[in-house]
Design a protein around this motif. Structure first.
Motif, mmCIF file in Angstrom:
data_model
loop_
_atom_site.group_PDB
_atom_site.id
_atom_site.type_symbol
_atom_site.label_atom_id
_atom_site.label_comp_id
_atom_site.label_asym_id
_atom_site.label_seq_id
_atom_site.Cartn_x
_atom_site.Cartn_y
_atom_site.Cartn_z
ATOM 1 N N PRO A 1 0.844 -1.199 0.000
ATOM 2 C CA PRO A 1 0.000 0.000 0.000
ATOM 3 C C PRO A 1 0.877 1.247 0.000
ATOM 4 O O PRO A 1 2.028 1.219 0.459
ATOM 5 C CB PRO A 1 -0.790 -0.124 1.296
ATOM 6 N N THR A 2 0.358 2.337 -0.513
ATOM 7 C CA THR A 2 1.090 3.604 -0.553
ATOM 8 C C THR A 2 0.247 4.687 0.106
ATOM 9 O O THR A 2 -0.787 4.394 0.719
ATOM 10 C CB THR A 2 1.435 3.973 -2.010
ATOM 11 N N ASP A 3 0.667 5.933 -0.031
ATOM 12 C CA ASP A 3 -0.060 7.053 0.574
ATOM 13 C C ASP A 3 -1.496 7.066 0.047
ATOM 14 O O ASP A 3 -1.721 7.161 -1.166
ATOM 15 C CB ASP A 3 0.650 8.363 0.209
ATOM 16 N N PRO A 4 -2.493 6.947 0.934
ATOM 17 C CA PRO A 4 -3.897 6.915 0.485
ATOM 18 C C PRO A 4 -4.296 8.160 -0.318
ATOM 19 O O PRO A 4 -5.253 8.118 -1.094
ATOM 20 C CB PRO A 4 -4.691 6.838 1.792
ATOM 21 N N GLU B 1 5.925 10.420 4.135
ATOM 22 C CA GLU B 1 5.791 10.019 5.535
ATOM 23 C C GLU B 1 4.512 9.233 5.789
ATOM 24 O O GLU B 1 4.365 8.597 6.837
ATOM 25 C CB GLU B 1 5.820 11.254 6.446
ATOM 26 N N HIS B 2 3.580 9.255 4.851
ATOM 27 C CA HIS B 2 2.327 8.501 4.995
ATOM 28 C C HIS B 2 2.370 7.188 4.220
ATOM 29 O O HIS B 2 1.334 6.556 4.033
ATOM 30 C CB HIS B 2 1.136 9.345 4.507
ATOM 31 N N TRP C 1 8.203 4.349 1.915
ATOM 32 C CA TRP C 1 9.207 5.326 2.356
ATOM 33 C C TRP C 1 10.045 4.765 3.505
ATOM 34 O O TRP C 1 11.260 5.018 3.587
ATOM 35 C CB TRP C 1 8.518 6.618 2.752
ATOM 36 N N ASP C 2 9.423 4.008 4.383
ATOM 37 C CA ASP C 2 10.169 3.410 5.496
ATOM 38 C C ASP C 2 11.239 2.445 4.988
ATOM 39 O O ASP C 2 12.309 2.317 5.588
ATOM 40 C CB ASP C 2 9.220 2.692 6.456
ATOM 41 N N LEU C 3 10.965 1.752 3.887
ATOM 42 C CA LEU C 3 11.976 0.878 3.295
ATOM 43 C C LEU C 3 13.084 1.699 2.651
ATOM 44 O O LEU C 3 14.262 1.332 2.705
ATOM 45 C CB LEU C 3 11.343 -0.057 2.261
#
Length: 414
Positions: A303-306, A318-319, A323-325
């Motif tokens: 999933p990505t930023d809604p 940041e959502h 990005w955390d990876l």
């Protein structure tokens, strides 16, 4: 190979500080395990004598109803240890249940450990609540922190790599060691032996130890206590003399069991595919040895930023779990590209995911390379564990000889 901290009354050899850590056999490991623990283990090999063990007895404290999984899980897990870079030439890899001294020390410690100490361990009630589908009203589950203490104390481990949530377990281990030494560390000729030991040291070493001892006992200066401990490690003492001087610093008798220190490790910064903690039970894990096709499919489905419903919609990294990876796997230039492209809708989510997938594949290629010989010849894993279990048993028995004698038990006949 395999230096040990367990010398007798013989020649003075400088002890090597040791590290003890283990994992329950859960089977093949995922990248959360690697970044949260194994990468740190690999680094520790260069500085300490490391003991890494398969905690199969611990597995039975919560999974005693499904023991059939343990044997297969052991081999799969240890192959991933080797794939991560754990070197059996530099570290002792062993199976807990192959070293029966762990159980013996656990039993003997249980004779003098207050029940209330075990009941107050934070994870005791937490796990009962979190694993409500299992019957954990057992003696084994209540006593598992004491078994952990035995695992650590039997090798005289100086350091235990743990996360913040495990620090209470190390503190319990320190309390158990302190109580044992208070009860059983008295020697009839302690003062004489201590005096002989101090006479054998350089005057400046004696002066430094006395100064640190006074600061610790008179004002509770923990830094002074730590300085004394470090100096003792450097003096090349025999094990019994190290124990006597350690007890003298504490204002007590011989320190038969050494108090370990927690070696705080950063929590894994690598979340699962959905942004939650990476876990097999959540179905959001990337295995250390996922094949390229499976890996690509997993990352593509992330999933990505809604807010990015359409390709033209700007987003906020940041959502987005991807990005955390990037924070773990991408260089600064790539992260800058993602930040600019996502917030301006200059790049799409598929484009954003591509460098992450490529970086993980490069890491996994190294894991595959190291694992391949053991996948082709799994008997090599068994041989490593047999050798390691023998080395661990020899080191553990050194401690048990002293513990049995201190507790008034006869030497082992068989």
């Amino acid at each position: 190979m395999h230096n040990s901290d367990h010398s007798g009354d013989g020649p003075n050899t400088a002890p090597v500080q040791s590290v003890l850590s283990g994992m329950r056999p859960t089977g093949a490991l995922h990248l959360g395990h690697y970044h949260g623990a194994l990468a740190n283990w690999v680094t520790l090999q260069d500085r300490y004598q490391c003991y890494f063990f398969v905690a199969d007895w611990h597995a039975l404290t919560t999974h005693y109803e499904s023991p059939e999984l343990i044997q297969k899980n052991i081999r799969d897990m240890v192959i991933d240890w080797l794939a991560a870079g754990i070197d059996p030439e530099r570290s002792v890899l062993f199976i807990q249940s192959q070293v029966p001294q762990h159980a013996e020390l656990h039993l003997l410690l249980s004779m003098c450990t207050p029940l209330s100490w075990l009941e107050r361990v934070p994870t005791y009630k937490d796990q009962q609540a979190n694993l409500s589908d299992k019957d954990l009203a057992t003696y084994g589950f209540l006593g598992y922190p004491l078994l952990q203490a035995a695992d650590i104390l039997i090798y005289g481990a100086s350091w235990v790599p743990v996360g913040e949530d495990q620090v209470p377990h190390v503190e319990l281990t320190r309390e158990v060691a302190r109580r044992f030494n208070h009860l059983f560390g008295r020697e009839p000729d302690f003062e004489h032996r201590l005096g002989q030991c101090l006479k054998g040291l350089a005057p400046e070493a004696v002066a430094a130890l006395k100064q640190s001892r006074s600061a610790w006992l008179e004002s509770g200066d923990s830094a002074a206590r730590e300085r004394a401990r470090i100096l003792l490690d450097r003096l090349g003492l025999s094990r019994p003399d190290r124990q006597r001087l350690g007890g003298w610093i504490e204002g007590a008798g011989r320190q038969l069991l050494s108090e370990p220190q927690p070696l705080l490790t950063e929590a894994s910064r690598l979340p699962g595919l959905d942004g939650r903690k990476m876990s097999k039970s959540y179905g959001n894990a990337i295995a250390m040895r996922d094949d390229a096709v499976e890996l690509e499919a997993k990352i593509r489905k992330m999933p990505t930023d809604p807010a990015r419903v359409r390709r033209s919609d700007p987003g906020n990294p940041e959502h987005c779990p991807v990005w955390d990876l990037h924070k773990v796997y991408s260089e600064q230039s790539t992260r800058d590209w993602v930040q600019a492209g996502c917030t301006s809708a200059g790049i799409g989510c598929i484009e954003c995911k591509k460098p992450v997938a490529e970086a993980v594949q490069r890491e996994q290629a190294l894991f595959y390379q190291r694992a391949e010989p053991f996948l082709k010849h799994p008997e090599r894993v068994d041989e490593i564990l047999k050798i390691g279990s023998k080395l661990a048993s020899e080191a553990a028995e050194q401690t048990m000889v002293q513990v049995r004698a201190a507790m008034g038990l006869s030497p082992r006949w068989i």
